[in-house]
Design a protein around this motif. Structure first.
Motif, mmCIF file in Angstrom:
data_model
loop_
_atom_site.group_PDB
_atom_site.id
_atom_site.type_symbol
_atom_site.label_atom_id
_atom_site.label_comp_id
_atom_site.label_asym_id
_atom_site.label_seq_id
_atom_site.Cartn_x
_atom_site.Cartn_y
_atom_site.Cartn_z
ATOM 1 N N ARG A 155 -11.425 16.462 -19.014
ATOM 2 C CA ARG A 155 -13.260 16.385 -19.299
ATOM 3 C C ARG A 155 -13.504 16.201 -17.340
ATOM 4 N N GLY A 156 -12.525 15.694 -16.331
ATOM 5 C CA GLY A 156 -12.133 15.047 -15.303
ATOM 6 C C GLY A 156 -11.578 16.143 -14.087
ATOM 7 N N HIS A 157 -10.597 17.033 -14.799
ATOM 8 C CA HIS A 157 -10.248 18.015 -14.079
ATOM 9 C C HIS A 157 -10.654 18.533 -13.679
ATOM 10 N N CYS A 158 -10.123 18.479 -11.645
ATOM 11 C CA CYS A 158 -10.807 19.158 -10.504
ATOM 12 C C CYS A 158 -9.451 19.728 -9.799
ATOM 13 N N CYS A 159 -9.741 21.530 -9.499
ATOM 14 C CA CYS A 159 -8.968 21.736 -8.005
ATOM 15 C C CYS A 159 -9.724 21.661 -7.102
ATOM 16 N N LEU A 160 -8.786 21.073 -5.394
ATOM 17 C CA LEU A 160 -9.200 20.807 -4.554
ATOM 18 C C LEU A 160 -8.809 21.931 -3.583
ATOM 19 N N ALA A 161 -10.439 22.388 -3.010
ATOM 20 C CA ALA A 161 -10.102 23.568 -1.671
ATOM 21 C C ALA A 161 -9.662 22.086 0.009
ATOM 22 N N ILE A 162 -8.732 22.665 0.676
ATOM 23 C CA ILE A 162 -8.554 22.151 1.861
ATOM 24 C C ILE A 162 -8.616 23.080 2.462
ATOM 25 N N GLU A 163 -9.475 22.597 3.759
ATOM 26 C CA GLU A 163 -9.827 23.489 4.898
ATOM 27 C C GLU A 163 -9.423 22.564 6.035
ATOM 28 N N PRO A 164 -9.276 23.967 7.414
ATOM 29 C CA PRO A 164 -9.271 24.426 7.519
ATOM 30 C C PRO A 164 -7.954 25.606 6.832
ATOM 31 N N ASP A 165 -7.343 25.074 6.045
ATOM 32 C CA ASP A 165 -5.713 25.787 6.140
ATOM 33 C C ASP A 165 -5.499 27.019 5.024
ATOM 34 N N GLY A 166 -7.098 27.157 3.770
ATOM 35 C CA GLY A 166 -6.717 28.056 3.174
ATOM 36 C C GLY A 166 -6.390 27.584 2.389
ATOM 37 N N VAL A 167 -6.116 25.893 1.524
ATOM 38 C CA VAL A 167 -5.284 25.883 0.518
ATOM 39 C C VAL A 167 -6.060 25.438 -1.050
ATOM 40 N N LEU A 168 -5.922 26.052 -1.684
ATOM 41 C CA LEU A 168 -6.995 26.129 -3.163
ATOM 42 C C LEU A 168 -5.204 25.183 -4.319
ATOM 43 N N HIS A 212 6.380 23.225 -11.074
ATOM 44 C CA HIS A 212 7.025 24.962 -11.477
ATOM 45 C C HIS A 212 6.762 25.218 -10.956
ATOM 46 N N ILE A 213 5.278 26.698 -11.299
ATOM 47 C CA ILE A 213 5.499 27.948 -9.619
ATOM 48 C C ILE A 213 5.310 27.321 -8.828
ATOM 49 N N GLY A 214 4.183 25.986 -7.885
ATOM 50 C CA GLY A 214 4.974 25.860 -7.100
ATOM 51 C C GLY A 214 3.781 26.302 -6.384
ATOM 52 N N VAL A 215 3.705 27.086 -5.108
ATOM 53 C CA VAL A 215 3.092 27.942 -4.127
ATOM 54 C C VAL A 215 2.801 29.456 -4.343
ATOM 55 N N ILE A 216 1.717 29.978 -4.125
ATOM 56 C CA ILE A 216 1.617 31.602 -4.598
ATOM 57 C C ILE A 216 0.589 31.979 -3.277
ATOM 58 N N ASP A 217 1.074 32.829 -2.942
ATOM 59 C CA ASP A 217 0.189 33.398 -1.346
ATOM 60 C C ASP A 217 -0.305 34.756 -1.758
ATOM 61 N N GLY A 218 -1.494 35.006 -1.145
ATOM 62 C CA GLY A 218 -2.737 35.793 -1.793
ATOM 63 C C GLY A 218 -3.498 35.793 -2.968
ATOM 64 N N ARG A 219 -4.225 36.075 -2.732
ATOM 65 C CA ARG A 219 -5.098 36.498 -3.929
ATOM 66 C C ARG A 219 -5.012 37.229 -4.883
ATOM 67 N N ASP A 220 -4.052 38.665 -5.149
ATOM 68 C CA ASP A 220 -3.735 39.471 -5.602
ATOM 69 C C ASP A 220 -2.290 38.623 -7.152
ATOM 70 N N GLN A 221 -1.748 38.071 -6.071
ATOM 71 C CA GLN A 221 -0.742 37.516 -6.860
ATOM 72 C C GLN A 221 -0.936 36.405 -7.656
ATOM 73 N N PHE A 222 -2.411 35.790 -6.948
ATOM 74 C CA PHE A 222 -2.607 34.762 -7.575
ATOM 75 C C PHE A 222 -3.052 34.932 -9.445
ATOM 76 N N ARG A 223 -4.044 36.057 -9.064
ATOM 77 C CA ARG A 223 -5.269 37.000 -9.756
ATOM 78 C C ARG A 223 -4.105 37.120 -11.264
ATOM 79 N N ALA A 224 -3.080 38.323 -10.985
ATOM 80 C CA ALA A 224 -1.925 38.508 -11.542
ATOM 81 C C ALA A 224 -1.396 37.277 -12.545
ATOM 82 N N ARG A 225 -1.420 36.104 -11.738
ATOM 83 C CA ARG A 225 -0.804 35.383 -12.673
ATOM 84 C C ARG A 225 -1.477 34.574 -13.519
#
Length: 301
Positions: A155-168, A212-225
């Motif tokens: 119920r409380g799961h969250c994502c976290l946006a970190i700026e100015p690094d542009g990390v989600l 497992h997946i770790g870090v993904i660069d760029g929106r296109d790769q992220f959306r495909a996954r």
């Protein structure tokens, strides 16, 4: 990152470091995040792997993306720092009974998991654990961490946006082939699907997962996954409809295994299958695709 043995850290922004989990963050391990500002620092989801380190960083806060055993397994390493989680998951940090309420496992699975939480995942209750709400912003001095409520997994799961690094940071929207997990009492298939649509619209330079997946660069790769991750839900439902070509009981559905593989030695698998597939059944019945021909016996139509 190392597949086994000592984990490797990875700098993914000027202020963000992945504290690499053993086995590439494969469960029960995970990849924690260290975020450092000019005035404060925090660690996100301290993992079991941190227990194997000679030392851990000094931080001002511990932030948990949600309250599950693997994401809080390293909290105990930071006894002097406040622990924070979304207010909807807060009871899990405050008591073991609260933690078990989130899971909702029956009988033997409950007994097993209580022992595992304390013995394997270093569970320590914190009566003074703090809750936060959607859109809360933590200002670390030149760096902000913004909360994005992303329910479904809990119920409380969250994502976290970190700026100015542009990390989600995606938490347990982990983009693995296993697919979304919505098998606890406080999980929701419908909420998870809405979350996937919301998160899919978010822009970032880099996307980080706990497992497992770790870090993904760029929106296109992220959306495909992300699309492949979401497709697992549709595959499970399609397999369920095919299985119901002849009448099946709920017990038969659970035993068939749609989330875990047959033979996987998971003590709580039956509870997860029951919760997960009951949600699929409910919407298939509501949509007129499945009929309950008698009590707890179902047929695709």
């Amino acid at each position: 990152m190392s597949e086994s043995g000592p984990a490797e850290d990875l700098r993914i922004g000027a202020h963000v470091t992945v504290l690499g989990g053993m086995r590439n963050g494969k469960y029960p391990h995970g990849n924690s995040l260290l975020v450092e500002g000019l005035e404060e620092s925090l660690v996100i989801d301290p993992s079991l792997s941190l227990s194997a380190r000679a030392s851990v960083p000094r931080v001002d806060r511990v932030i948990n993306s949600h309250c599950h055993e693997d994401h809080i397994a390293g909290n105990y390493l930071f006894p002097s720092a406040p622990w924070l989680v979304h207010e909807l998951d807060l009871l899990g940090l405050r008591s073991l009974d609260g933690m078990m309420t989130i899971y909702g496992y029956p009988g033997p699975a409950d007994d097993y998991f209580r022992k595992a939480l304390v013995g394997e995942f270093h569970y320590r209750p914190r009566a003074d654990a703090e809750g936060f709400a959607d859109a809360r912003v933590f200002d670390l001095g030149g760096v902000t961490v913004r909360v994005i409520h992303a329910p479904g997994h809990t119920r409380g799961h969250c994502c976290l946006a970190i700026e100015p690094d542009g990390v989600l940071y995606l938490g347990d929207i982990d983009l693995t082939s296993f697919g979304p997990y919505y098998g606890d009492a406080w999980s929701s298939l419908a909420d998870f699907e809405r979350t996937l649509a919301t998160v899919g619209a978010l822009e970032a330079r880099r996307y980080a997962t706990f497992h497992h997946i770790g870090v993904i660069d760029g929106r296109d790769q992220f959306r495909a996954r992300l699309d492949r991750f979401a497709e697992v839900i549709r595959v499970r439902e399609r397999r369920l409809v095919e299985f119901l070509a002849e009448p099946r009981t709920l017990d038969e559905i659970v035993a068939h295994r749609f989330v875990y593989r047959p033979g996987d030695a998971v003590s709580y698998a039956d509870a997860v299958e029951l919760r997960s597939m009951s949600q699929h059944l409910d919407r298939l019945i509501a949509g007129g695709r499945v009929l309950e021909v008698e009590s707890r016996r179902y047929l695709a139509i």
